[in-house]
Design a protein around this motif. Structure first.
Motif, mmCIF file in Angstrom:
data_model
loop_
_atom_site.group_PDB
_atom_site.id
_atom_site.type_symbol
_atom_site.label_atom_id
_atom_site.label_comp_id
_atom_site.label_asym_id
_atom_site.label_seq_id
_atom_site.Cartn_x
_atom_site.Cartn_y
_atom_site.Cartn_z
ATOM 1 N N PHE A 224 8.299 18.198 0.943
ATOM 2 C CA PHE A 224 8.411 17.116 -0.025
ATOM 3 C C PHE A 224 8.943 15.857 0.680
ATOM 4 O O PHE A 224 9.849 15.927 1.511
ATOM 5 C CB PHE A 224 9.352 17.506 -1.159
ATOM 6 C CG PHE A 224 8.862 18.670 -1.979
ATOM 7 C CD1 PHE A 224 7.552 18.737 -2.397
ATOM 8 C CD2 PHE A 224 9.725 19.710 -2.321
ATOM 9 C CE1 PHE A 224 7.087 19.800 -3.162
ATOM 10 C CE2 PHE A 224 9.283 20.782 -3.081
ATOM 11 C CZ PHE A 224 7.953 20.828 -3.493
ATOM 12 N N GLY A 225 8.373 14.737 0.330
ATOM 13 C CA GLY A 225 8.831 13.468 0.882
ATOM 14 C C GLY A 225 8.266 13.116 2.239
ATOM 15 O O GLY A 225 8.433 11.983 2.700
ATOM 16 N N ALA A 226 7.592 14.062 2.905
ATOM 17 C CA ALA A 226 7.023 13.755 4.216
ATOM 18 C C ALA A 226 5.907 12.734 4.062
ATOM 19 O O ALA A 226 4.990 12.902 3.247
ATOM 20 C CB ALA A 226 6.498 15.024 4.872
ATOM 21 N N TYR B 198 0.824 -1.215 0.000
ATOM 22 C CA TYR B 198 0.000 0.000 0.000
ATOM 23 C C TYR B 198 0.859 1.267 0.000
ATOM 24 O O TYR B 198 1.883 1.337 0.676
ATOM 25 C CB TYR B 198 -0.908 -0.001 1.231
ATOM 26 C CG TYR B 198 -1.884 1.143 1.274
ATOM 27 C CD1 TYR B 198 -3.100 1.077 0.598
ATOM 28 C CD2 TYR B 198 -1.582 2.309 1.984
ATOM 29 C CE1 TYR B 198 -3.995 2.144 0.630
ATOM 30 C CE2 TYR B 198 -2.473 3.376 2.018
ATOM 31 C CZ TYR B 198 -3.677 3.281 1.333
ATOM 32 O OH TYR B 198 -4.555 4.336 1.362
ATOM 33 N N ARG B 199 0.399 2.275 -0.747
ATOM 34 C CA ARG B 199 1.027 3.590 -0.753
ATOM 35 C C ARG B 199 0.023 4.603 -0.227
ATOM 36 O O ARG B 199 -1.122 4.669 -0.680
ATOM 37 C CB ARG B 199 1.465 4.001 -2.160
ATOM 38 C CG ARG B 199 2.587 3.151 -2.737
ATOM 39 C CD ARG B 199 2.897 3.589 -4.157
ATOM 40 N NE ARG B 199 3.451 4.945 -4.195
ATOM 41 C CZ ARG B 199 3.355 5.762 -5.249
ATOM 42 N NH1 ARG B 199 2.703 5.386 -6.340
ATOM 43 N NH2 ARG B 199 3.920 6.951 -5.223
ATOM 44 N N THR B 200 0.455 5.377 0.743
ATOM 45 C CA THR B 200 -0.434 6.376 1.329
ATOM 46 C C THR B 200 -0.596 7.569 0.385
ATOM 47 O O THR B 200 0.196 7.765 -0.548
ATOM 48 C CB THR B 200 0.116 6.874 2.673
ATOM 49 O OG1 THR B 200 1.403 7.471 2.457
ATOM 50 C CG2 THR B 200 0.238 5.727 3.667
ATOM 51 N N LEU B 201 -1.591 8.369 0.677
ATOM 52 C CA LEU B 201 -1.861 9.546 -0.142
ATOM 53 C C LEU B 201 -0.655 10.479 -0.156
ATOM 54 O O LEU B 201 -0.325 11.065 -1.194
ATOM 55 C CB LEU B 201 -3.088 10.279 0.406
ATOM 56 C CG LEU B 201 -3.623 11.427 -0.441
ATOM 57 C CD1 LEU B 201 -4.195 10.916 -1.753
ATOM 58 C CD2 LEU B 201 -4.699 12.205 0.316
ATOM 59 N N HIS C 11 -11.878 17.635 9.603
ATOM 60 C CA HIS C 11 -10.635 17.622 8.825
ATOM 61 C C HIS C 11 -10.879 17.050 7.435
ATOM 62 O O HIS C 11 -11.572 16.038 7.272
ATOM 63 C CB HIS C 11 -9.577 16.782 9.534
ATOM 64 C CG HIS C 11 -8.204 16.965 8.970
ATOM 65 N ND1 HIS C 11 -7.458 18.102 9.183
ATOM 66 C CD2 HIS C 11 -7.445 16.164 8.177
ATOM 67 C CE1 HIS C 11 -6.291 17.989 8.568
ATOM 68 N NE2 HIS C 11 -6.261 16.830 7.936
ATOM 69 N N ALA C 12 -10.298 17.709 6.427
ATOM 70 C CA ALA C 12 -10.463 17.276 5.038
ATOM 71 C C ALA C 12 -9.898 15.868 4.848
ATOM 72 O O ALA C 12 -8.785 15.568 5.290
ATOM 73 C CB ALA C 12 -9.767 18.258 4.103
ATOM 74 N N ILE C 13 -10.658 15.020 4.159
ATOM 75 C CA ILE C 13 -10.268 13.617 4.027
ATOM 76 C C ILE C 13 -9.044 13.432 3.139
ATOM 77 O O ILE C 13 -8.419 12.371 3.175
ATOM 78 C CB ILE C 13 -11.436 12.769 3.490
ATOM 79 C CG1 ILE C 13 -11.894 13.275 2.116
ATOM 80 C CG2 ILE C 13 -12.587 12.766 4.475
ATOM 81 C CD1 ILE C 13 -12.954 12.402 1.467
ATOM 82 N N ASP C 14 -8.677 14.448 2.357
ATOM 83 C CA ASP C 14 -7.542 14.306 1.447
ATOM 84 C C ASP C 14 -6.261 14.936 1.986
ATOM 85 O O ASP C 14 -5.291 15.106 1.256
ATOM 86 C CB ASP C 14 -7.879 14.925 0.089
ATOM 87 C CG ASP C 14 -7.995 16.446 0.143
ATOM 88 O OD1 ASP C 14 -8.187 16.992 1.255
ATOM 89 O OD2 ASP C 14 -7.884 17.086 -0.919
ATOM 90 N N GLU D 61 2.346 9.769 -0.222
ATOM 91 C CA GLU D 61 3.433 9.231 -1.041
ATOM 92 C C GLU D 61 3.151 9.346 -2.539
ATOM 93 O O GLU D 61 3.994 8.937 -3.346
ATOM 94 C CB GLU D 61 3.664 7.764 -0.673
ATOM 95 C CG GLU D 61 4.140 7.567 0.751
ATOM 96 C CD GLU D 61 4.209 6.116 1.145
ATOM 97 O OE1 GLU D 61 5.299 5.518 1.028
ATOM 98 O OE2 GLU D 61 3.162 5.551 1.561
ATOM 99 N N MET D 62 1.993 9.880 -2.902
ATOM 100 C CA MET D 62 1.610 9.986 -4.307
ATOM 101 C C MET D 62 1.596 11.442 -4.748
ATOM 102 O O MET D 62 0.934 12.270 -4.113
ATOM 103 C CB MET D 62 0.248 9.338 -4.529
ATOM 104 C CG MET D 62 0.263 7.832 -4.292
ATOM 105 S SD MET D 62 -1.329 7.035 -4.635
ATOM 106 C CE MET D 62 -2.234 7.470 -3.148
ATOM 107 N N PRO D 63 2.307 11.795 -5.808
ATOM 108 C CA PRO D 63 2.317 13.187 -6.281
ATOM 109 C C PRO D 63 0.914 13.630 -6.685
ATOM 110 O O PRO D 63 0.117 12.829 -7.188
ATOM 111 C CB PRO D 63 3.249 13.148 -7.498
ATOM 112 C CG PRO D 63 4.062 11.907 -7.325
ATOM 113 C CD PRO D 63 3.165 10.924 -6.631
#
Length: 305
Positions: A100-102, A52-55, A286-289, A57-59
């Motif tokens: 970036f990268g966090a 799984y990749r978290t949000l 809190h915004a879900i994104d 981690e995705m540009p």
């Protein structure tokens, strides 16, 4: 996990923030709940098993942000950075930085790591990330009512342990001591997150229900109904839920149409002079994104009937 029997309790508070009002009596069914927030160690097991990749981690897709410079279309998340001096407490840009990268495995941005943080709560978790972890674990995210019932530990007091924030000067949770955001006295011993089980459990045997990191619930944000002020034991609502998705954005920010879910518990950034949400009744839309360095999760399993 701990099994809680369920029952009725007073939800909300009339003493602090308007969105917590009114106090009302509600009832929840029995359920199991994680003793602690999900840790980096536990989340790493989920990622290893699923890829799984978290949000964070995705540009971002530039199409979703017209005018975004191409060099800004990089993965990252919001990280708290303590300013050197006093700033306007209403200007959150003075202490939040998009780095970036966090992400969950680089909590402070590029070049940081989880070394020594394995038993700290996982952070930089957006709602979809929390929901995905819960599904993988065979669990669910709690409703706001379930979460608050668990945090209260059977008490009907403002704080999870009584009516005083720091009884006899004792630090019972990881929150901010001093003038937020520039002065942290570190009376609790922690600048950022702390290992789970650092502070005493509540009466239900649950750790970090207050402070350390905010925790997602599955409820869309809505204001409590003013017609739902139940102080007696007649007509008590059972297993109440939050608002509808289309009404879940902040009415004071009409351009922010992203749905908002309820966060509970406060975090290590809550302070007496700012965001006194280190209480069971406290809530935040809190915004879900959006992920940050102080948002994590905890899961439940509901009794099957």
């Amino acid at each position: 996990m701990r099994r809680l029997p369920g029952g009725d309790f007073i939800m909300g508070s009339d003493r602090f923030y308007p969105e917590e009002r009114p106090c009302r009596r509600v009832r929840v069914d029995g359920f199991w709940i994680d003793e602690t927030p999900v840790t980096n160690r536990q989340f790493a097991a989920f990622v290893a098993a699923t890829g799984y990749r978290t949000l964070a981690e995705m540009p971002p897709d530039p199409a979703d942000f017209p005018g975004m410079p191409p060099e800004m279309a990089r993965a990252g998340s919001l990280v708290f950075e303590r300013p050197q001096g006093a700033v306007n407490p209403d200007a959150f840009h003075g202490w939040w930085q998009f780095r970036f990268g966090a992400c969950w495995q680089q909590p402070l941005g590029e070049g940081s790591s989880l070394s020594g943080l394995e038993d700290h709560p996982v952070v930089h978790i957006a709602y979809a990330d929390a929901d995905a972890y819960a599904a993988w674990a065979g669990k669910s995210l709690p409703t706001e009512a379930e979460w608050e019932y668990a945090a209260r530990g059977g008490l009907e007091t403002e704080f999870a342990w009584g009516e005083e924030l720091a009884p006899e000067g004792r630090m019972l949770a990881n929150y901010w001591q001093g003038d937020f955001p520039h002065q942290n006295q570190l009376l609790d011993g922690w600048e950022r997150t702390s290992p789970v089980r650092t502070f005493p459990p509540n009466a239900f045997g649950l750790y970090d229900m207050i402070g350390n990191v905010w925790e997602w619930t599955c409820d869309w944000y809505a204001l409590p109904s003013l017609d739902n002020k139940h102080h007696g034991r007649c007509c008590i609502p059972s297993n109440p839920r939050g608002g509808l998705e289309q009404h879940s954005y902040d009415p004071d920010m009409p351009l922010a149409r992203i749905g908002r879910k309820v966060l509970k518990g406060g975090s290590h950034l809550c302070a007496p002079n700012y965001c006194q949400r280190y209480r069971p009744a406290a809530r935040y839309a809190h915004a879900i994104d959006t992920s940050t360095s102080h948002i994590g999760l905890r899961c439940v399993v509901r009794d099957r009937v």
